[in-house]
Design an enzyme around this catalytic site. Sequence first.
Site, PDB file in Angstrom:
ATOM      1  N   GLN A 102     -13.900  11.059 -37.605  1.00  0.00           N
ATOM      2  CA  GLN A 102     -14.848  11.196 -38.716  1.00  0.00           C
ATOM      3  C   GLN A 102     -14.063  11.407 -39.999  1.00  0.00           C
ATOM      4  O   GLN A 102     -13.214  12.302 -40.077  1.00  0.00           O
ATOM      5  CB  GLN A 102     -15.792  12.385 -38.499  1.00  0.00           C
ATOM      6  N   TYR A 172     -21.602  17.133 -48.141  1.00  0.00           N
ATOM      7  CA  TYR A 172     -20.289  16.704 -48.624  1.00  0.00           C
ATOM      8  C   TYR A 172     -20.475  15.514 -49.579  1.00  0.00           C
ATOM      9  O   TYR A 172     -21.597  15.079 -49.837  1.00  0.00           O
ATOM     10  CB  TYR A 172     -19.371  16.384 -47.439  1.00  0.00           C
ATOM     11  N   GLY A 317     -22.470  19.740 -29.104  1.00  0.00           N
ATOM     12  CA  GLY A 317     -21.280  20.290 -29.731  1.00  0.00           C
ATOM     13  C   GLY A 317     -20.833  21.582 -29.087  1.00  0.00           C
ATOM     14  O   GLY A 317     -19.926  21.619 -28.256  1.00  0.00           O
ATOM     15  N   CYS A 344     -24.488  31.548 -29.819  1.00  0.00           N
ATOM     16  CA  CYS A 344     -24.245  32.806 -30.534  1.00  0.00           C
ATOM     17  C   CYS A 344     -23.406  32.583 -31.786  1.00  0.00           C
ATOM     18  O   CYS A 344     -23.253  33.497 -32.603  1.00  0.00           O
ATOM     19  CB  CYS A 344     -23.558  33.809 -29.612  1.00  0.00           C
ATOM     20  N   CYS A 347     -18.110  30.846 -32.097  1.00  0.00           N
ATOM     21  CA  CYS A 347     -17.139  29.757 -32.291  1.00  0.00           C
ATOM     22  C   CYS A 347     -17.024  29.420 -33.774  1.00  0.00           C
ATOM     23  O   CYS A 347     -15.924  29.301 -34.310  1.00  0.00           O
ATOM     24  CB  CYS A 347     -17.513  28.530 -31.470  1.00  0.00           C
ATOM     25  N   LYS A 426     -33.701  36.116 -27.769  1.00  0.00           N
ATOM     26  CA  LYS A 426     -32.342  36.313 -27.266  1.00  0.00           C
ATOM     27  C   LYS A 426     -32.260  36.211 -25.751  1.00  0.00           C
ATOM     28  O   LYS A 426     -31.203  36.456 -25.169  1.00  0.00           O
ATOM     29  CB  LYS A 426     -31.790  37.656 -27.755  1.00  0.00           C
TER      30      LYS A 426
HETATM   31  C1  PHB Z   1     -17.866  23.828 -40.833  1.00  0.00           C
HETATM   32  O1  PHB Z   1     -16.658  24.046 -41.013  1.00  0.00           O
HETATM   33  O2  PHB Z   1     -18.643  24.720 -40.473  1.00  0.00           O
HETATM   34  C2  PHB Z   1     -18.383  22.455 -41.016  1.00  0.00           C
HETATM   35  C3  PHB Z   1     -17.524  21.415 -41.312  1.00  0.00           C
HETATM   36  C4  PHB Z   1     -18.018  20.125 -41.461  1.00  0.00           C
HETATM   37  C5  PHB Z   1     -19.357  19.884 -41.308  1.00  0.00           C
HETATM   38  C6  PHB Z   1     -20.230  20.912 -41.018  1.00  0.00           C
HETATM   39  C7  PHB Z   1     -19.741  22.202 -40.865  1.00  0.00           C
HETATM   40  O3  PHB Z   1     -19.843  18.658 -41.453  1.00  0.00           O
END
Ligand code: PHB
Length: 640
Positions: A102, A172, A317, A344, A347, A426
């Site tokens: 990406q 972005y 993810g 949670c 991460c 929860k």
């Molecule tokens: C993030 O670092 O949390 C992050 C980075 C890129 C993304 C979304 C979140 O597209």
Amino acid sequence: MTLDRIFSPISIGTMKLDNRIVMPPMATNFASPEGFPTDRLIAYYRERARGGVGYLNTEHTGILLQGKASANMLMISSDEHIMPMRRLVDAVHEAMGKIVVQINHAGRQTSSAVTKMPIVAPSPIPVTEAAETPCELAIPEIEGIVEAFAAAAERVQKAGADGVELHMAHGYLLCSFLSPFSNRRTDAYGGDLPRRSRLAIEVLRAVRRRVGRDYPVVCRLSGDEYVEGGLKIDETCRIASLLEENGADALHISACNAASGYLNHPPYYVQECVFVPLAEAVKAAVRIPVITVGRIKDPLKADRIIREGKADLVSMGRALIADPHLPEKARTGRFDEITPCISCNRCVQYFRKGGMRCAVNPEAGYEETFRFVKAASPKKIWIAGGGPGGLKTAEIAAQRGHRVTLFEKTLQLGGKMRLAAVPPKKEGLLDFIDYLERRVKASGVKIELDMSLTASHVEEGKPDAVIIATGALPIRPNWPGIEESGAISVEDLLSRKPAQIGQRVLIIGAGGAGSEAADYLSEMGRKVTLIEMLDSIAAELVTHLQHYLKLRLKTQGVQVMTSTRVKALGRGSAIIEDKDGERRIDGFDTIVIAAGWKPDQDLLMSLRDKVPELYVIGDASKPREALEAVFEGEQLAVAI
Ligand code: PHB
């Protein structure tokens, strides 16, 4: 249970996939300061490729220093990045995986401290009040960015990756041009939808020209930004059609931008598969494959999404951080062995700090150094405490061939995590306890419930090692009047039947536990006052959870008093002190203290010098989160 849809083949352009599970981009921040993949980063992706995912995306990878999102972002901004990127690509291919890189320009969602130059955007508006104001891009600069995307895509292709994804989501740069939330330009790149889409389309066309007709190109969009004045799904569907017409091979439909708050990484408070309706709407507008994403962790639900025609592929993810082998386990019907993501967001919190921890998978991010070997000489190991830390230690130690007995003083395994699962939304935390319980049983651990281990048991049973995982006890401050106040701990509160809790409740301490207790009680219709000595509530929690809880307590009408200290308690009353001095508040039926925890070390103290090897993990060593206990437990269990 059939998963015939998710495990059916599909193609994205010329890229043939044998299943429809995708790992979406997730920013690990494991790259070197130059933006090269490190051994740690490569090991992390290699493990996910081994687990059988249809294809994996790299985290967002920078096309220009000007668009670098963080100090350890992966970069493909110069030809010097091609060979290092090839190392990552080769590792994924050797593991029989497919990899799509990406590429991104962060636009205004970074800082000049990272980029070492002014940050840029379509218009000079900061993304949030606290953020830096970007410079408005001039047209020649925009042309330079189009060229930089094309050059980066060509480098991705030269590195041998299977495709490229253009990041047009999450606020972005490309997203910020698409969106009226961030684009206030009046030239050819702003205004109506075709003008706002102009940059995205120029980038797509330039990339397509550079990589050729046959190279897979995916575009990622935010279906809805969930901010006032932001992109909504109707506009996204029109943008999707334009991208299809201009050569996109697939669309990856995410949501949000940096101002959207907790929905950015939907935590356990948000329903599963939350963004599927966005993908479904886009799918009705285009013919190319559509990928959905967003708190999808159950392979059966993923299969259903495809069966019902809502998307063609499903990104998972955090679920793949929790268990990189989820695809292979699901394919072979080993559902019970899948480590469940509990959403949670620890991460995310750790990624931001340039590290990684997963609450349920201590190996995540440590694939390079993690070694599991059978024990050379099996030991008799006793573990005191059946919380997540004790359970994880027992599982791994037993798998290594040790003879393990786990002692739990209550009638149930799970420790404090069981209580942490009581507040609203929860209950998913119990999935992890159930999983650990299954793993511990399958590993041959002997479990003794309703049994408090003592020094005399140990002297009699003569284990080679004892592991103290006894957790922590609530702190009871020595405020005057605390005894006559009848105050209970937050632990007591969560174990009680609702009928035993009064109508008006005072909670003292608004860390995560106190704030969640306020959520719990207000949902039950109690009138809650929450006192905190810091100036913010839930301060130790990851921003998403904090943001959600703040909104939630507000809408539930909880009276929150920050920067306020308790001086004394009485029956149904408290003397408090804030910036205006001391005063008395009263009329409470129940007072709850959530003032933190102290290690439960009685057994530890009594065993000193009474056993050849004595260890302590988790809260029993120092009260923190379940994640630390699980991590320490696994580290000990692989070494003992
Ligand atoms: C993030 O670092 O949390 C992050 C980075 C890129 C993304 C979304 C979140 O597209």
